[in-house]
Design a protein around this motif. Structure first.
Motif, PDB file in Angstrom:
ATOM      1  N   GLU A 136       0.834  -1.187   0.000  1.00  0.00           N
ATOM      2  CA  GLU A 136       0.000   0.000   0.000  1.00  0.00           C
ATOM      3  C   GLU A 136       0.868   1.235   0.000  1.00  0.00           C
ATOM      4  O   GLU A 136       2.009   1.217   0.457  1.00  0.00           O
ATOM      5  CB  GLU A 136      -0.909   0.013   1.220  1.00  0.00           C
ATOM      6  CG  GLU A 136      -1.942  -1.086   1.207  1.00  0.00           C
ATOM      7  CD  GLU A 136      -2.877  -1.014   2.387  1.00  0.00           C
ATOM      8  OE1 GLU A 136      -2.661  -0.187   3.288  1.00  0.00           O
ATOM      9  OE2 GLU A 136      -3.837  -1.799   2.409  1.00  0.00           O
ATOM     10  N   GLY A 137       0.306   2.317  -0.501  1.00  0.00           N
ATOM     11  CA  GLY A 137       1.016   3.582  -0.512  1.00  0.00           C
ATOM     12  C   GLY A 137       0.775   4.329  -1.801  1.00  0.00           C
ATOM     13  O   GLY A 137      -0.073   3.972  -2.598  1.00  0.00           O
ATOM     14  N   VAL A 138       1.532   5.363  -1.967  1.00  0.00           N
ATOM     15  CA  VAL A 138       1.477   6.162  -3.184  1.00  0.00           C
ATOM     16  C   VAL A 138       2.893   6.255  -3.722  1.00  0.00           C
ATOM     17  O   VAL A 138       3.806   6.645  -3.001  1.00  0.00           O
ATOM     18  CB  VAL A 138       0.948   7.590  -2.894  1.00  0.00           C
ATOM     19  CG1 VAL A 138       0.995   8.432  -4.151  1.00  0.00           C
ATOM     20  CG2 VAL A 138      -0.453   7.529  -2.320  1.00  0.00           C
ATOM     21  N   ASN A 139       3.097   5.858  -4.927  1.00  0.00           N
ATOM     22  CA  ASN A 139       4.412   5.997  -5.546  1.00  0.00           C
ATOM     23  C   ASN A 139       4.244   6.163  -7.047  1.00  0.00           C
ATOM     24  O   ASN A 139       3.395   5.566  -7.660  1.00  0.00           O
ATOM     25  CB  ASN A 139       5.339   4.812  -5.214  1.00  0.00           C
ATOM     26  CG  ASN A 139       4.777   3.484  -5.653  1.00  0.00           C
ATOM     27  OD1 ASN A 139       3.626   3.187  -5.448  1.00  0.00           O
ATOM     28  ND2 ASN A 139       5.621   2.664  -6.244  1.00  0.00           N
ATOM     29  N   LEU A 140       5.063   7.035  -7.586  1.00  0.00           N
ATOM     30  CA  LEU A 140       4.972   7.346  -9.003  1.00  0.00           C
ATOM     31  C   LEU A 140       6.343   7.779  -9.492  1.00  0.00           C
ATOM     32  O   LEU A 140       6.992   8.603  -8.850  1.00  0.00           O
ATOM     33  CB  LEU A 140       3.963   8.484  -9.223  1.00  0.00           C
ATOM     34  CG  LEU A 140       3.757   8.957 -10.651  1.00  0.00           C
ATOM     35  CD1 LEU A 140       3.166   7.831 -11.493  1.00  0.00           C
ATOM     36  CD2 LEU A 140       2.841  10.166 -10.659  1.00  0.00           C
ATOM     37  N   GLY A 141       6.807   7.227 -10.602  1.00  0.00           N
ATOM     38  CA  GLY A 141       8.048   7.717 -11.168  1.00  0.00           C
ATOM     39  C   GLY A 141       8.916   6.662 -11.792  1.00  0.00           C
ATOM     40  O   GLY A 141       8.545   5.505 -11.897  1.00  0.00           O
ATOM     41  N   ILE A 142      10.089   7.106 -12.190  1.00  0.00           N
ATOM     42  CA  ILE A 142      11.107   6.261 -12.804  1.00  0.00           C
ATOM     43  C   ILE A 142      12.388   6.461 -12.009  1.00  0.00           C
ATOM     44  O   ILE A 142      12.762   7.587 -11.708  1.00  0.00           O
ATOM     45  CB  ILE A 142      11.331   6.650 -14.277  1.00  0.00           C
ATOM     46  CG1 ILE A 142      10.035   6.466 -15.061  1.00  0.00           C
ATOM     47  CG2 ILE A 142      12.462   5.850 -14.892  1.00  0.00           C
ATOM     48  CD1 ILE A 142      10.079   7.028 -16.456  1.00  0.00           C
ATOM     49  N   SER A 143      13.048   5.363 -11.659  1.00  0.00           N
ATOM     50  CA  SER A 143      14.240   5.490 -10.820  1.00  0.00           C
ATOM     51  C   SER A 143      15.302   4.473 -11.218  1.00  0.00           C
ATOM     52  O   SER A 143      15.024   3.507 -11.897  1.00  0.00           O
ATOM     53  CB  SER A 143      13.866   5.286  -9.352  1.00  0.00           C
ATOM     54  OG  SER A 143      13.415   3.962  -9.147  1.00  0.00           O
TER      55      SER A 143
END
Length: 152
Positions: A136-143
């Motif tokens: 669970e959580g919020v995550n967004l992007g490229i790493s």
């Protein structure tokens, strides 16, 4: 005629060199027949810099088992906070559990709101680590970064 002879000699030497190298590589690959499983929990955050920590257990098919610490660090265009529960990993091409420890190269794209998930394949030399997990959580992007497994 000289060009053709030189070309054929180079081809024969290249093939002979390949035949000399192949048995050594196959022998090393055959020796690295231990397969290990990783079960883990991980939580972290990212805001350009990415950081996550967790613990897990490595169990190998040769009977070796160890509790491990997992650290993920890196950077990229990411933002979020998340946790992964009951993650699973498969580690292949190892000789023993000692080959599991170290830094794996990591790159990925993450996306999730409330329910979060990840699936990645990473490498450390000839050792491969494939992980998957949900949380669970919020995550967004490229790493990009490193996934480290160390002794607990």
């Amino acid at each position: 005629m000289i060009k053709r002879t030189f070309g054929m000699a180079a081809l024969v030497m290249a093939c002979a060199g390949a035949m000399t190298v192949l048995p050594t590589s196959n022998a090393q690959a055959a020796e690295a027949s231990v397969e290990c499983d990783l079960s883990f929990n991980l939580s972290g955050w990212s805001l350009i810099y990415k950081h996550a920590e967790g613990t897990g257990t490595v169990t190998c098919n040769n009977g070796q088992t160890a509790r491990v610490k997992i650290t993920v660090v890196g950077g990229g265009l990411t933002a979020g906070k998340y946790h992964i529960d009951h993650g699973k990993g498969e580690i292949s091409h190892v000789h023993s559990i000692a080959d599991v420890y170290g830094d794996y190269a990591q790159a990925g794209a993450e996306a999730g709101v409330v329910k979060s998930s990840t699936a990645q394949v990473m490498t450390k030399g000839t050792v491969s680590l494939a992980i998957a997990g949900t949380g669970e959580g919020v995550n967004l992007g490229i790493s990009a970064g490193k996934f480290t497994i160390s002794k607990l």
